[in-house]
Design a protein around this motif. Structure first.
Motif, mmCIF file in Angstrom:
data_model
loop_
_atom_site.group_PDB
_atom_site.id
_atom_site.type_symbol
_atom_site.label_atom_id
_atom_site.label_comp_id
_atom_site.label_asym_id
_atom_site.label_seq_id
_atom_site.Cartn_x
_atom_site.Cartn_y
_atom_site.Cartn_z
ATOM 1 N N GLU A 1 0.836 -1.199 0.000
ATOM 2 C CA GLU A 1 0.000 0.000 0.000
ATOM 3 C C GLU A 1 0.868 1.244 0.000
ATOM 4 O OE1 GLU A 1 -2.417 3.360 1.548
ATOM 5 O OE2 GLU A 1 -0.606 2.470 2.439
ATOM 6 N N HIS B 1 0.525 3.818 -3.072
ATOM 7 C CA HIS B 1 -0.288 4.966 -2.682
ATOM 8 C C HIS B 1 0.111 6.215 -3.472
ATOM 9 C CE1 HIS B 1 -2.879 7.279 0.058
ATOM 10 N NE2 HIS B 1 -1.930 8.200 0.058
ATOM 11 N N GLN C 1 -1.527 1.737 -9.137
ATOM 12 C CA GLN C 1 -2.859 1.447 -8.609
ATOM 13 C C GLN C 1 -3.744 0.707 -9.601
ATOM 14 O OE1 GLN C 1 -4.305 5.207 -7.082
ATOM 15 N NE2 GLN C 1 -3.186 4.979 -5.159
ATOM 16 N N HIS D 1 -3.987 6.960 4.468
ATOM 17 C CA HIS D 1 -3.641 5.630 3.966
ATOM 18 C C HIS D 1 -4.650 4.600 4.473
ATOM 19 C CE1 HIS D 1 0.532 6.254 2.322
ATOM 20 N NE2 HIS D 1 0.374 7.376 3.005
ATOM 21 N N GLN D 2 -4.766 3.515 3.725
ATOM 22 C CA GLN D 2 -5.582 2.370 4.146
ATOM 23 C C GLN D 2 -4.696 1.126 4.073
ATOM 24 O OE1 GLN D 2 -8.830 3.129 1.199
ATOM 25 N NE2 GLN D 2 -10.161 3.078 2.998
ATOM 26 N N PHE E 1 -6.772 -1.266 0.825
ATOM 27 C CA PHE E 1 -6.637 -0.320 -0.275
ATOM 28 C C PHE E 1 -7.410 -0.796 -1.503
ATOM 29 C CE2 PHE E 1 -3.008 -3.033 0.359
ATOM 30 C CZ PHE E 1 -2.684 -3.565 -0.887
ATOM 31 N N LYS E 2 -7.599 0.123 -2.474
ATOM 32 C CA LYS E 2 -8.563 -0.094 -3.554
ATOM 33 C C LYS E 2 -8.236 -1.284 -4.446
ATOM 34 C CE LYS E 2 -10.307 4.643 -3.914
ATOM 35 N NZ LYS E 2 -10.436 5.845 -4.773
#
Length: 468
Positions: free
Chosen positions: A260, A264, A270, A307-308, A312-313
């Motif tokens: 991530e 990011h 991504q 942030h995740q 994340f996506k």
């Protein structure tokens, strides 16, 4: 021969790195177990237990409790056999470990014993009845009598969430004698994602110390992240997949955290799917998110910054077996780049086998090892012979290795030689004795030599024993 108490008997992790199990004898009639783990590969105990012979080979009549350092199966995976042998005492661990352990045990039971859901549920319920989760840094009285007081304390080990090293404080009032025994469990590397680094205890008389990486140093976190990114860039430019075998708990979540961070804010990265093809790892990732109070300050700061780390996506999860086989076929026969994290970490079983069978022969793909590969495991064979385009046997068939093979030792969840030595030399009062376990022969011998060199330089009367 007259025995002086306390003394330590090792039932595992002396002929390799798995099967951790140590019995601390307090008196002739009183003892504690520290861990009771599964063996992997060719590793065995002195009593003959191994991967294919897991029955408990030692008596349990004196055992007052099991102390679990953390929830990896090489430390708690023999619990079904322990219960079958008659164990019915408390199981002490940290609060996060108590939350994680039922999921670990359920999966281990289904994989190793029976897929019967009702039977598995009864087993997990029985174990849960013995579980006692404790905060870090608080003393817990395990045994209290006029002649003996035994207390334990969990300290952060930095290996996985909930991991701990154990301080055992023993008081013999009638003899006016005290002893402090420390069991390191698995110590984490400094600067590991999400986890505070372990700090040495103040003092000890005897330390049982792991030695997995006792003969080497890890690269820095910055360097290992840069190397990971280069491997990913090269493989993905070829339209291949990067297969990362990883243990479901700890390593997987740290990898997701790092991936991530790499992706990011980068639109190109991504677009590349990160595929978590491991149902158990998916469950643990969810639990890790729920255990956020035990994350370190850096991880919490990144969340505040948007942030995740674990959600994340482009993170895709694969659950069913049908979805898994579809994913294997798609990645093997198309030029769609992808990063796949799947189990098991040493390639002994699980979904990674199907990926390896489908992709090892194709130079477009890459296998990245981020953890220790025990002798006798397919992972060790691929790691050793892959760079020479050798072969590995998977489920009875031979597969040539044309895929790239890489090892990023810095991503190990274990401390390196510097960290292990620092655990001892950082104490205010050094121990009289260090007992080395949980390592290959060379790692133990090299670490023993370095500890003795440090002790001599500082005029410390340290005895280093390679446990047997």
């Amino acid at each position: 021969m007259r025995v002086t108490y306390p003394w330590i008997q090792h039932h595992g992790a002396v002929n390799g790195v798995t099967g951790s199990c140590h019995q601390l004898w307090l008196t002739e009639d009183d003892s504690l177990l520290i861990d009771c783990g599964l063996f992997q590969g060719a590793e065995t105990s002195n009593g003959g237990a191994g991967q294919n012979s897991l029955a408990i080979e030692f008596a349990l009549a004196t055992v007052h409790a099991l102390i679990a350092t953390h929830v990896h199966v090489d430390h708690i995976g023999r619990l079904p056999w322990l219960l079958a042998a008659g164990f019915d005492q408390p199981i002490h661990c940290t609060e996060p470990s108590a939350l994680l352990m039922p999921t670990v045990l359920e999966d281990a039971f289904k994989v190793g014993i029976s897929r019967d859901a009702a039977l598995s549920e009864r087993y997990v319920k029985k174990v849960s009845g013995y579980l006692q989760g404790h905060p870090y840094k608080e003393w817990v009285t395990v045994l209290e009598r006029p002649d003996l007081v035994c207390r334990i304390r969990f300290q952060r080990a930095g290996h996985i969430l909930g991991s701990a090293y154990i301080e055992c404080d023993l008081h013999y009032p009638l003899q006016q004698r005290r002893r402090r025994i420390v069991f390191s469990g698995d110590l984490g590397a400094p600067h590991a994602p999400m986890l505070p680094a372990p700090k040495p205890p103040h003092a000890a008389d005897v330390v049982v110390l792991e030695s997995t990486y006792g003969d080497r140093l890890h690269e820095s976190r910055r360097n290992r992240r840069a190397r990971l990114q280069k491997i990913l860039e090269r493989a993905l430019a070829d339209g291949g997949s990067v297969i990362i075998p990883a243990f479901s708990i700890g390593r997987t979540q740290e990898l997701l955290y790092e991936l991530e961070g790499i992706t990011h804010g980068n639109q190109a990265w991504q677009q590349i799917p990160v595929i978590l093809d491991a149902p158990l790892a998916t469950r643990f990732t969810k639990l890790y998110r729920e255990l956020k109070p035990w994350w370190n300050a850096e991880a919490l700061k990144r969340v505040v910054q948007g942030h995740q780390p674990l959600a994340f996506k482009q993170l895709l999860t694969v659950t069913t077996h049908a979805q898994h086989m579809t994913m294997v076929n798609r990645l093997a026969h198309t030029r769609q780049p992808a990063i796949v994290i799947t189990g098991s970490g040493m390639c002994t079983a699980g979904r990674v086998i199907n990926y390896l069978k489908a992709m090892l022969g194709d130079a477009r793909h890459n296998v990245v090892f981020v953890g220790y590969q025990a002798r006798g495991t397919p992972g060790h064979v691929i790691q050793q012979y892959g760079p020479q385009h050798g072969y590995v046997e998977l489920e009875g068939e031979r597969y040539t290795i044309n895929a790239g093979v890489h090892t990023l030792g810095g991503y190990s969840a274990h401390a390196d030689q510097k960290g292990l030595v620092g655990f001892i030399t950082g104490m205010k009062r050094w121990p009289e004795e260090v007992r080395l376990v949980h390592g290959d022969d060379q790692a133990k011998a090299t670490l023993a030599s370095e500890l003795q060199r440090r002790a001599k330089a500082q005029a410390k009367p340290l005895r280093v024993v390679i446990a047997t």
